[in-house]
Write an enzyme that holds these catalytic residues in place. Sequence first.
Site, PDB file in Angstrom:
ATOM      1  N   ASP A 229       0.862  -1.174   0.000  1.00  0.00           N
ATOM      2  CA  ASP A 229       0.000   0.000   0.000  1.00  0.00           C
ATOM      3  C   ASP A 229       0.903   1.230   0.000  1.00  0.00           C
ATOM      4  O   ASP A 229       2.129   1.120  -0.166  1.00  0.00           O
ATOM      5  CB  ASP A 229      -0.970  -0.026   1.184  1.00  0.00           C
TER       6      ASP A 229
ATOM      7  N   CYS B 146       3.126  -3.133   4.148  1.00  0.00           N
ATOM      8  CA  CYS B 146       2.282  -2.002   4.521  1.00  0.00           C
ATOM      9  C   CYS B 146       2.857  -1.411   5.802  1.00  0.00           C
ATOM     10  O   CYS B 146       3.918  -1.842   6.257  1.00  0.00           O
ATOM     11  CB  CYS B 146       0.803  -2.383   4.650  1.00  0.00           C
ATOM     12  N   GLY B 147       2.197  -0.438   6.372  1.00  0.00           N
ATOM     13  CA  GLY B 147       2.730   0.222   7.562  1.00  0.00           C
ATOM     14  C   GLY B 147       2.979  -0.733   8.710  1.00  0.00           C
ATOM     15  O   GLY B 147       4.078  -0.807   9.257  1.00  0.00           O
TER      16      GLY B 147
ATOM     17  N   ASN C  19      -0.083  -5.764   9.134  1.00  0.00           N
ATOM     18  CA  ASN C  19      -1.297  -6.483   9.525  1.00  0.00           C
ATOM     19  C   ASN C  19      -2.377  -6.513   8.443  1.00  0.00           C
ATOM     20  O   ASN C  19      -2.917  -7.570   8.145  1.00  0.00           O
ATOM     21  CB  ASN C  19      -1.894  -5.886  10.798  1.00  0.00           C
TER      22      ASN C  19
ATOM     23  N   HIS D 133       8.353 -24.251   9.361  1.00  0.00           N
ATOM     24  CA  HIS D 133       7.310 -24.930  10.118  1.00  0.00           C
ATOM     25  C   HIS D 133       5.913 -24.752   9.556  1.00  0.00           C
ATOM     26  O   HIS D 133       5.045 -25.597   9.797  1.00  0.00           O
ATOM     27  CB  HIS D 133       7.310 -24.447  11.568  1.00  0.00           C
TER      28      HIS D 133
ATOM     29  N   ARG E  80       6.767   0.547   8.723  1.00  0.00           N
ATOM     30  CA  ARG E  80       6.899   1.642   9.691  1.00  0.00           C
ATOM     31  C   ARG E  80       7.624   1.234  10.966  1.00  0.00           C
ATOM     32  O   ARG E  80       7.886   2.074  11.819  1.00  0.00           O
ATOM     33  CB  ARG E  80       5.518   2.205  10.038  1.00  0.00           C
TER      34      ARG E  80
ATOM     35  N   ARG F 177       6.867 -33.659  10.568  1.00  0.00           N
ATOM     36  CA  ARG F 177       5.779 -33.459  11.530  1.00  0.00           C
ATOM     37  C   ARG F 177       4.998 -32.185  11.244  1.00  0.00           C
ATOM     38  O   ARG F 177       3.826 -32.070  11.612  1.00  0.00           O
ATOM     39  CB  ARG F 177       6.330 -33.442  12.956  1.00  0.00           C
TER      40      ARG F 177
ATOM     41  N   ARG G 253       0.391 -30.647  10.328  1.00  0.00           N
ATOM     42  CA  ARG G 253      -0.195 -29.425  10.899  1.00  0.00           C
ATOM     43  C   ARG G 253      -0.634 -28.478   9.788  1.00  0.00           C
ATOM     44  O   ARG G 253      -1.714 -27.900   9.855  1.00  0.00           O
ATOM     45  CB  ARG G 253       0.828 -28.751  11.811  1.00  0.00           C
TER      46      ARG G 253
END
Length: 143
Positions: A9, A65-66, A69, A98, A109, A132, A136
């Site tokens: 972004d 992005c900043g 998230n 993993h 940021r 292993r 998962r």
Amino acid sequence: MKKIAIAADHAGFEYKELIKKYLEGKYEVQDFGTYSTDSVDYPDFVHPSASSVESGENELGILICGSGNGVQITANKHQKIRCALCWMPEIAALARQHNDANMISIPARFISKELAFEIVDKFLNTDFEGGRHQNRVDKIAFC
């Protein structure tokens, strides 16, 4: 040559451009935008890049992005994407070893450019351990 998707972004634009240049000659990089620091909605760039990794057009993906998230949350809406938020190289290595992460998100940021390069290197040069961990990873998809 390994094919890499990259997207950002406006807050991640500068790092995206630096990472693209850093990867030149070592990887084939497909840039999904954004193409300036003008304010944008990150899903407009994340969805096409994640789709390209999901389809196999690109092997791995890098999102910036900043905070890292928003792009990570968006990418992980795709059934075959495992995007890990990475703020240090060790996290990127473990995400590959993993979790078989096929995309990472970088918080521009909160980390230096040099650290971003180290994270990218670790992500692109670490293999999934399988064993292993495969069982998962097979349980992640929910459909």
